[in-house]
Structures are given as C-alpha cells and as structure tokens.
Enzyme design. Structure first.
Site, PDB file in Angstrom:
ATOM      1  N   CYS A   1      15.470  -1.770  38.310  1.00  0.00           N
ATOM      2  CA  CYS A   1      15.925  -0.860  37.259  1.00  0.00           C
ATOM      3  C   CYS A   1      14.803   0.118  36.894  1.00  0.00           C
ATOM      4  CB  CYS A   1      16.339  -1.693  36.041  1.00  0.00           C
ATOM      5  SG  CYS A   1      16.773  -0.711  34.609  1.00  0.00           S
TER       6      CYS A   1
ATOM      7  N   CYS B   1      19.470  -6.018  30.925  1.00  0.00           N
ATOM      8  CA  CYS B   1      19.802  -5.531  32.255  1.00  0.00           C
ATOM      9  C   CYS B   1      19.158  -6.527  33.213  1.00  0.00           C
ATOM     10  CB  CYS B   1      19.217  -4.139  32.478  1.00  0.00           C
ATOM     11  SG  CYS B   1      19.181  -3.705  34.233  1.00  0.00           S
TER      12      CYS B   1
ATOM     13  N   CYS C   1      24.012  -0.913  32.226  1.00  0.00           N
ATOM     14  CA  CYS C   1      22.671  -0.400  31.964  1.00  0.00           C
ATOM     15  C   CYS C   1      22.651   1.114  32.140  1.00  0.00           C
ATOM     16  CB  CYS C   1      21.673  -1.045  32.919  1.00  0.00           C
ATOM     17  SG  CYS C   1      20.032  -0.306  32.802  1.00  0.00           S
TER      18      CYS C   1
ATOM     19  N   LYS D   1      -1.065  -1.606  -8.535  1.00  0.00           N
ATOM     20  CA  LYS D   1      -0.252  -1.540  -9.745  1.00  0.00           C
ATOM     21  C   LYS D   1       0.850  -2.573  -9.591  1.00  0.00           C
ATOM     22  CE  LYS D   1       1.765   1.793 -12.900  1.00  0.00           C
ATOM     23  NZ  LYS D   1       3.222   1.707 -12.948  1.00  0.00           N
TER      24      LYS D   1
ATOM     25  N   ASP E   1       4.044  -4.598 -10.281  1.00  0.00           N
ATOM     26  CA  ASP E   1       5.299  -4.213 -10.897  1.00  0.00           C
ATOM     27  C   ASP E   1       5.879  -5.398 -11.655  1.00  0.00           C
ATOM     28  OD1 ASP E   1       7.317  -2.592 -11.624  1.00  0.00           O
ATOM     29  OD2 ASP E   1       8.376  -2.650  -9.707  1.00  0.00           O
TER      30      ASP E   1
ATOM     31  N   TYR F   1      -5.973  -7.184 -16.100  1.00  0.00           N
ATOM     32  CA  TYR F   1      -6.626  -5.980 -15.577  1.00  0.00           C
ATOM     33  C   TYR F   1      -7.430  -5.197 -16.612  1.00  0.00           C
ATOM     34  CZ  TYR F   1      -2.055  -4.049 -16.972  1.00  0.00           C
ATOM     35  OH  TYR F   1      -0.918  -3.725 -17.650  1.00  0.00           O
TER      36      TYR F   1
ATOM     37  N   LYS G   1       1.635   6.690  -7.336  1.00  0.00           N
ATOM     38  CA  LYS G   1       2.920   6.047  -7.034  1.00  0.00           C
ATOM     39  C   LYS G   1       3.124   6.028  -5.535  1.00  0.00           C
ATOM     40  CE  LYS G   1       4.949   5.433 -11.111  1.00  0.00           C
ATOM     41  NZ  LYS G   1       5.992   4.610 -11.663  1.00  0.00           N
TER      42      LYS G   1
ATOM     43  N   GLU H   1      -7.000  -0.350  -8.047  1.00  0.00           N
ATOM     44  CA  GLU H   1      -6.322  -1.642  -8.203  1.00  0.00           C
ATOM     45  C   GLU H   1      -4.878  -1.488  -7.785  1.00  0.00           C
ATOM     46  OE1 GLU H   1      -6.587  -2.543 -12.367  1.00  0.00           O
ATOM     47  OE2 GLU H   1      -8.769  -2.532 -12.311  1.00  0.00           O
TER      48      GLU H   1
ATOM     49  N   CYS I   1      20.216   1.946  35.342  1.00  0.00           N
ATOM     50  CA  CYS I   1      20.521   1.605  36.739  1.00  0.00           C
ATOM     51  C   CYS I   1      21.994   1.302  36.980  1.00  0.00           C
ATOM     52  CB  CYS I   1      19.673   0.421  37.190  1.00  0.00           C
ATOM     53  SG  CYS I   1      20.133  -1.132  36.405  1.00  0.00           S
TER      54      CYS I   1
HETATM   55  P1  AMP Z   1       3.775   3.169 -16.621  1.00  0.00           P
HETATM   56  O1  AMP Z   1       4.668   1.972 -16.782  1.00  0.00           O
HETATM   57  O2  AMP Z   1       4.180   4.070 -15.510  1.00  0.00           O
HETATM   58  O3  AMP Z   1       3.537   3.848 -17.931  1.00  0.00           O
HETATM   59  O4  AMP Z   1       2.359   2.609 -16.134  1.00  0.00           O
HETATM   60  C1  AMP Z   1       1.546   1.860 -16.962  1.00  0.00           C
HETATM   61  C2  AMP Z   1       1.772   0.407 -16.709  1.00  0.00           C
HETATM   62  O5  AMP Z   1       1.300   0.031 -15.443  1.00  0.00           O
HETATM   63  C3  AMP Z   1       0.985  -0.476 -17.607  1.00  0.00           C
HETATM   64  O6  AMP Z   1       1.547  -0.596 -18.860  1.00  0.00           O
HETATM   65  C4  AMP Z   1       1.048  -1.773 -16.877  1.00  0.00           C
HETATM   66  O7  AMP Z   1       2.237  -2.439 -17.180  1.00  0.00           O
HETATM   67  C5  AMP Z   1       1.191  -1.376 -15.432  1.00  0.00           C
HETATM   68  N1  AMP Z   1       0.102  -1.840 -14.564  1.00  0.00           N
HETATM   69  C6  AMP Z   1       0.275  -2.601 -13.469  1.00  0.00           C
HETATM   70  N2  AMP Z   1      -0.881  -2.854 -12.859  1.00  0.00           N
HETATM   71  C7  AMP Z   1      -1.847  -2.250 -13.579  1.00  0.00           C
HETATM   72  C8  AMP Z   1      -3.261  -2.151 -13.454  1.00  0.00           C
HETATM   73  N3  AMP Z   1      -3.916  -2.716 -12.435  1.00  0.00           N
HETATM   74  N4  AMP Z   1      -3.928  -1.446 -14.377  1.00  0.00           N
HETATM   75  C9  AMP Z   1      -3.271  -0.849 -15.405  1.00  0.00           C
HETATM   76  N5  AMP Z   1      -1.944  -0.903 -15.572  1.00  0.00           N
HETATM   77  C10 AMP Z   1      -1.220  -1.585 -14.676  1.00  0.00           C
HETATM   78 ZN    ZN Z   2      18.948  -1.421  34.424  1.00  0.00          ZN
END
Ligand code: AMP
Ligand code: ZN
Length: 667
Positions: free
Chosen positions: A427, A421, A403, A117, A119, A224, A312, A115, A406
């Site tokens: 050229c 150019c 250039c 991750k 942010d 998730y 990561k 999946e 040329c």
């Molecule tokens: P970390 O913050 O490095 O401890 O990673 C864990 C966190 O990843 C979880 O608490 C979620 O906030 C986040 N996360 C984001 N996407 C997912 C996913 N698909 N499955 C599980 N955790 C996820």
């Molecule tokens: Zn040229």
C-alpha cells in the site's frame, strides 16, 4: 453607533453582566461560558473608556463580584479583597508591564512571580495569634459571607499555624477534577443536580448551610496571599509564599520567580498546554510584582491592584464548519478520519484540522461535511471535535470499505475500533508512512528526510521500503526537483551515518504494530542481538515485564512474514546493524529511578543511557512529575526549564557520577 445607541448598548451590557454575575456568584450555576462573559465585560469596558461620562458607580466594571447570597452572616473584611484586571493576550501583558515600568522608579527589568490562576472560590482567612478566627467568602470585596464553620471542614486549611502571628490569608478553595467527576456521577445516580464545572461544585459545596455536607465534599485550598501585621516577616511576594508554606498552608507548587515580561510570557505559553495534566481547573495565570514595597508604590484602581494582572488562557472551545473528512493511513495501515475545518482561531493558533479518532466516533457525533462543529483544545496538540450543532442534519459520513491509497478491502481486527488496510507491504500510503517514520527523530533520526522528500523518492521509483534508502546515491537525490549537490550530499551522508543505531531505535523504526519506543526498549534490554530477537518465541516476550500477549504476538508475526524478512535481509546487506545492548546490570543504585537527559555531556548520550540502565535505572525522553532526575549538560534545552518548574532534581554530570558510585548528593 451614535451616542444614543452607545448608551443603550452600555445599559444592555450591564444588565447582561449583572444577570450572569447573579447566576455565577449567587446560584453557582453560570449560563454562559467564561470567555463569553469576558467578552461582554471587555466590550463594556471599552465603551466606557471611550465615553467616560457614561461610567456610573454601580457599573459592574466598578465593582467586584456580586451581592451576598442569603443564609450566612455578613462579614466585613479587614483588608479589602480586590479583583484582578485581565490580560487577554501577550500584547496586553506587555502593555501592562510597560505601564508598571512607567509608574515605577526603576527602569530595569523587574522581578515578577507567575502563578496559576486556580478556578475555584476565593476566600479570606483571618488568624489571630496563629489561630483561625474567621473564614469568609470574597462577596463584593468589602463585605463577604462568614462561612467559618464550613471553612473549618476543609482539611488543608490549618486551624492553628505553626507560627504565633496575626495573619490574613487569601487563597482559593477548589475541588479536584477527579472528585468533581465522582460527585457528579453520584449525583446523577441519585437523580440530583449535576454541577457545570469544578468551580461551581466547590462553591455549591462550600455554601451549604449545613457544614456537615461541606465536610463530605472533597475540598482543598491553595494559599496565594499573606498579609502580616508584622511587616518584617517577608519583603517580597515569593517570601510570603514560602512563609505561608512554612506556616502550614498548601501553596500551589507551579509558581515561578522570573525577571521581565518575556519570561512571564514563556511561563504562560508553557502552562497553556500543561495545565490539562493537572487535577484542578485553572483559567489563567496571575502575574504579580515580587517586591512588596513596589506593590505599595503602585497601589490599586477602584477594583484591582495595578501591580498584578490575570492572563486569561484563550478559549478552548470554538464553533466552525466541517468542510470535509480526510482519510489518513498510518504506517501500520490504520485508517484515521481527520476533520478538515474552516480555519478558526483556537487557543492562540489557527486550526484547520481536528482528529476524529475512528469511524465509531463519526457515528457517535453524527456528522458530515457541512455541519457546524464545536472543537476543543485538549492536552494533545491536535484539537478534537466535541459535537455538532443541534438539529442540523447533513447525514452521516459513510464508513469507507476500501483503502483510498491502494484499493484493498479494509478490515476491522477483533477487539479493535480502528479499520486497517491489510496490504502492509504494497500500500503506497503505508510504504511512505513507514519510510518517513524510519527516518524520524524517534526512530533512526536521519536529518532531512520528511514527508515531502519521501513522496518524491517514491514517485521517482527510487524507494519501495526503508532499506532502499541505503542504496541511494548523491546523484539519485539530484535527479529530484530542486535538490542541489550540497543538500544531496548531506542527505547521502545522513543516511550512511545511520547504519549503527541502538537496538531500541532500530526496533522502533521497523513500525511493528503495537511496538513503540517504550516496548522496543524493553525488548532491546533483554536480548543481546537481533538474531536472538528473531529466534524468540511469544513466551520469551511476555515474560518481560510490560509486554502483553498482543504485542508479543505482533513482534513474532512480524519476523515470520516473508516480506519483512526480505527487507531485513536487504538492511543487513547494506550494512545496517543495530548495536545489541550486551550490557549486564552491574548494580541497583538507580533502581526505580527515571532519568531524562538534556544538554551536551562529556560523552555521547548513549554512553550515559547505557550507564543508567547498567545501574538499574530507566531513561525517558520527556520530563514529568514521575521523573526522578534530569541529567543536564551544557546548553540544556526546554527539559531543563520544565524540570525546574516541576521541582525535579537536576544533576550535573559530576553529581551523576557521584550518585552512580552510590554516594548521596546534596540537593
Ligand atoms: P477575577 O475573578 O477575574 O476578578 O480574578 C480574581 C480572582 O482570581 C481572585 O479573587 C481569586 O479568586 C482568583 N485567583 C485564583 N488564583 C489566584 C492567584 N494565584 N492569585 C490571585 N488570585 C487568584
Ligand atoms: Zn492500502
């Protein structure tokens, strides 16, 4: 390091990590980059594993997240929320999988789910009889903040499920990148604080004590994890995702069920680049064992499940030295400055060059040889230079006047940023660029002719334009260094076999300014022959949907130029004849549909391309969300996988024929 030093270093690392935890979790305002934080964390973990006696219970490695910020009520989670252990590279992923296999009773490849991750901000939702009761932040995993009121204002979190169940749901609340940018713009206009990234914007918005403010922010949710009281509802992680979807949640569509670690790595490699096209931030991939029984068998460490790992993505930004600036001249004469860098690892590959786009960009960056520059991996393959180190003065690279190939004086056409150019047919750099492009895959697709061969042919005085390729003999090639008879023969045949290209390929291959493959295709579809194109007026081109004034003028100018006429006459003399697309639309069953073709079909691809167009559809070379169908033959390539991951409908040839006849297929 001696023992005392190790002890000190460990303390120092813990202090730094705690400080940054606070900045990150409590104040939503990180002081360092994620990967810098990860490095601190990794070093601490490594030292602690070498000196296990120095591990303490309150070391950040033994905890999840950080303390609760005040203002909200505390909430004790029904089930603990764990963190995830990281895999920083593919090796780590393999090691994780080996450990899993070792502890598992099965010795064959396991099913895994990958999946993205997301942010954002993780949160836990508690449903009783299908009704949302509590929404809480992760906090330290055991106790979080009760933010139910705010959670309720996130529109894609269902307040009532379509199923009458007791369910715990975990997911990520995030702010789309576009909304984050808009919010920052508004904030900066109002003189308010700007957020560092979408994650902080989401966190800041969600943790508003006034839930009305939260409601004004564009927050979304991807679910998730599902934990059901009734264990018969789903047996695998994938089933739980489907269950979540059926219950009314958004589940990120970019997950895959795969077998074995190689396929996991393929997914990671794929998303490392693709993720930049998404409208939400991702910082890695999460890999989970699919079978829930197996998950239970494996269990947890003190902070993370053993049955999952977070891959990561490598850092996207890194500092390096600018060793020089190279001027590269494109096939249409545009001059592009390229940064030559001290080689450095970035996002999994060694980078030596970065694009500087144009000379205005150099002025903006105020850079010159010797500067330290920050480079970034973006959606494109070639990274770009973001900025130089502050207060470092090496002067500014001077914009060239002539250039380098040329010596002609460079010009800057009105309304353009690029320098050109103007010596288009004399050229050397442009001549070589045009010949190389003529032979390239996108254009005439002549196997074996690349930059270095063109260079040799040019230096041996054998070619001065792409038409000259067609008069080359096997002997000519053998005169060049290191070319043996067999390869010389192959080159000769490849060139001779390219004499009947489609009109689109031919027009593309001419390197007409502003006329790329897509535009060439539009033109090819409109005119029956090359003669008709040569005779056409600007207006005949602008009438075509998708062709503007500038492109139309460029193509008319091209055919008026006596030098170009000479090359075109030569091509004709050597028997190079583009195949006019004399087809007429016979139906509209494919109107509005875009096709991508992959694999081997029962006839040449061009047959299918023509058929698609005849039926009113479009053909494209790469799969995206906009692709309607992928027509897949035997041994399909990566386009097939991409179609699968994007959920694009895949047609077998038989499906395609049915569709063309106007029937519906079963998806
Ligand atoms: P970390 O913050 O490095 O401890 O990673 C864990 C966190 O990843 C979880 O608490 C979620 O906030 C986040 N996360 C984001 N996407 C997912 C996913 N698909 N499955 C599980 N955790 C996820
Ligand atoms: Zn040229």
């Amino acid at each position: 390091m001696d023992y005392i030093q190790v002890k000190e270093r460990i303390e120092q690392l813990r202090e730094q990590i705690r400080e940054n935890n606070e900045a990150y979790y409590v104040f939503d305002s990180p002081k360092i980059k994620d990967y810098e934080y990860d490095e601190l964390f990794r070093e601490l973990k490594r030292l602690e594993s070498e000196y296990p006696e120095l591990v303490t219970k309150n070391s950040p490695t033994q905890q999840v997240g950080d303390r609760i910020s005040s203002g909200f009520k505390e909430y004790k989670h029904k089930y603990r929320l764990y963190s995830l252990d990281n895999s920083n590279n593919y090796d780590d992923l393999r090691k994780w999988y080996e450990r899993v296999l070792k502890e598992s009773t099965d010795k064959y490849d396991l099913e895994l789910v990958t999946e993205l991750k997301i942010d954002g901000l993780s949160c836990a939702l508690s449903y009783e009889n299908g009704v949302l009761k509590i929404g809480a932040t992760r906090g330290n995993g055991i106790i979080g903040e009760n933010i139910t009121e705010n959670i309720k204002s996130v529109t894609d979190i269902p307040k009532k499920l379509s199923k009458n169940v007791n369910l715990e749901v975990r997911g990520e609340i995030y702010m789309p990148v576009s909304s984050f940018e808009r919010l920052n713009k508004e904030n900066s206009e109002k003189g308010l604080k700007e957020f560092a990234n979408p994650r902080n914007a989401a966190a800041g918005s969600l943790r508003q004590l006034d839930s009305k403010i939260t409601a004004q922010r564009d927050l979304h949710f991807f679910a998730y994890t599902a934990i059901a009281e009734d264990k018969s509802l789903f047996k695998t992680h994938e089933e739980s995702l489907k269950f979540l979807q059926e219950s009314g949640f958004n589940v990120n569509p970019n997950y895959s069920l795969v077998k074995g670690i190689d396929e996991v790595i393929n997914q990671c490699a794929y998303w490392e680049n693709e993720r930049f096209k998404l409208n939400y931030a991702t910082d890695g991939m999460v890999v989970k064992i699919n079978d829930l029984n197996k998950q239970n068998e494996l269990g947890f460490t003190s902070r993370a499940p053993k049955w999952a790992t977070a891959f990561k993505f490598p850092p996207e930004e890194v500092w390096t030295k600018l060793n020089g600036i190279e001027l590269s001249i494109g096939k249409t004469g545009a001059l592009t400055p390229v940064a030559l860098l001290e080689p450095v690892q970035l996002a999994g590959s060694t980078v030596k060059r970065a694009s500087l786009h144009n000379f205005d960009e150099i002025q903006r960056l105020q850079i010159n040889t010797g500067n330290d520059v920050l480079i970034k991996k973006a959606a494109e393959i070639i990274p770009k230079v973001i900025r130089k180190k502050e207060n470092q003065d090496c002067g500014i690279y001077e914009t060239p006047k002539y250039c380098p190939s040329c010596g002609w004086e460079l010009v800057k056409p009105e309304g353009e940023v690029a320098l050109y150019c103007p010596n288009t047919t004399g050229c050397p750099a442009q001549i070589k660029g045009k010949i190389e492009y003529w032979a390239s895959k996108e254009a005439m697709d002549i196997d074996g002719i690349g930059a270095s061969l063109v260079e040799k042919l040019y230096n041996a005085d054998l070619v001065r334009d792409f038409a000259d390729l067609y008069k080359l003999t096997t002997d000519d090639f053998m005169k060049l260094d290191l070319i043996k008879e067999k390869s010389a023969d192959n080159l000769y045949s490849a060139i001779q076999n390219s004499k009947n290209p489609s009109m689109t390929k031919f027009l593309t291959a001419l390197s007409i300014k502003l006329i790329g493959k897509e535009t060439a295709d539009l033109i090819a579809n409109e005119f029956p022959s090359l003669q008709d194109i040569k005779n056409a007026k600007i207006q005949d081109f602008t009438e075509i949907d998708g062709i503007g004034e500038k492109a139309a003028k460029s193509i008319v100018d091209y055919f008026l130029d006596p030098q170009n006429k000479k090359v075109l006459d030569k091509l004709q003399e050597y028997g190079v004849n583009p195949q006019g697309s004399s087809f007429q639309k016979i139906s509209n069953v494919f109107a509005g549909k875009t096709f991508v073709i992959t694999g081997t079909l029962s006839a040449q691809r061009s047959v299918f391309e023509e058929k698609i167009k005849k039926f009113g559809g479009k053909v494209s070379s790469s799969v995206s969300k906009k692709t309607s169908y992928v027509l897949a033959g035997e041994n399909p390539g990566s386009k097939f996988d991409k179609a699968v991951s994007l959920g694009v409908i895949i047609l077998k040839e038989s499906d395609f024929n049915l569709l063309a006849e106007g029937s519906n297929i079963n998806e």
